[in-house]
Design an enzyme around this catalytic site. Structure first.
Site, mmCIF file in Angstrom:
data_model
loop_
_atom_site.group_PDB
_atom_site.id
_atom_site.type_symbol
_atom_site.label_atom_id
_atom_site.label_comp_id
_atom_site.label_asym_id
_atom_site.label_seq_id
_atom_site.Cartn_x
_atom_site.Cartn_y
_atom_site.Cartn_z
ATOM 1 N N ASN A 1 47.443 38.701 40.692
ATOM 2 C CA ASN A 1 46.692 37.670 39.981
ATOM 3 C C ASN A 1 47.288 37.483 38.587
ATOM 4 O OD1 ASN A 1 45.469 40.309 39.437
ATOM 5 N ND2 ASN A 1 43.777 39.244 38.435
ATOM 6 N N GLU B 1 46.500 36.375 46.217
ATOM 7 C CA GLU B 1 46.714 35.882 47.574
ATOM 8 C C GLU B 1 47.519 34.585 47.573
ATOM 9 O OE1 GLU B 1 43.946 36.949 46.069
ATOM 10 O OE2 GLU B 1 42.342 37.280 47.533
ATOM 11 N N CYS C 1 40.847 31.051 48.144
ATOM 12 C CA CYS C 1 41.951 31.744 48.826
ATOM 13 C C CYS C 1 41.737 31.766 50.332
ATOM 14 C CB CYS C 1 42.118 33.156 48.292
ATOM 15 S SG CYS C 1 42.884 33.195 46.655
#
Length: 125
Positions: free
Chosen positions: A38, A51, A86
């Site tokens: 992230n 992700e 996501c």
């Protein structure tokens, strides 16, 4: 605990100065493994989840067949699943049976399928 040790190394690259909540992702594909972390931004909506960063790397690397997704969060209490955005992005490229393993920083994990995480994915095709 497949990929747990690798995820522990990757998570150190996460950029989370605001939330202090770090996430690492490893996506297995037919073209090999792709990673993401992230990356936060002071303008929060511009932040990127691990992700989606792994998915972008995989698509950029020519991958078309997503096999398994492994996630590690810095949470000591919970096995954190992908956020709703996501989940939808993952569903664009993977079938509902794709396994998703979510690890806590302590090594505890849970296994889900994408269909369990997003039973009613939005699809145009």
């Amino acid at each position: 605990m497949k990929h747990y040790q690798e995820l522990k190394k990757i998570i150190k690259n996460a950029y989370a100065p605001y939330s202090k909540f770090m996430v690492a992702a490893l996506l297995e594909t037919e073209k090999g493994d792709f990673i993401g972390v992230n990356v936060e931004n002071s303008s929060y909506p511009l932040s990127m989840c691990a992700e989606r960063n792994a998915i972008g790397a995989a698509i950029g690397g020519g991958a078309k067949n997503f096999k398994t997704l492994y996630l590690l969060s810095s949470s000591k209490k919970n096995n954190v699943t992908p956020c709703g955005a996501c989940r939808q992005v993952i569903s664009e490229f993977a079938n509902g049976n794709m396994p998703v393993y979510v690890y806590s920083i302590t090594g505890k994990y849970k296994k889900y399928t994408l269909k369990q995480l997003l039973p009613f994915a939005f699809k145009l095709k």
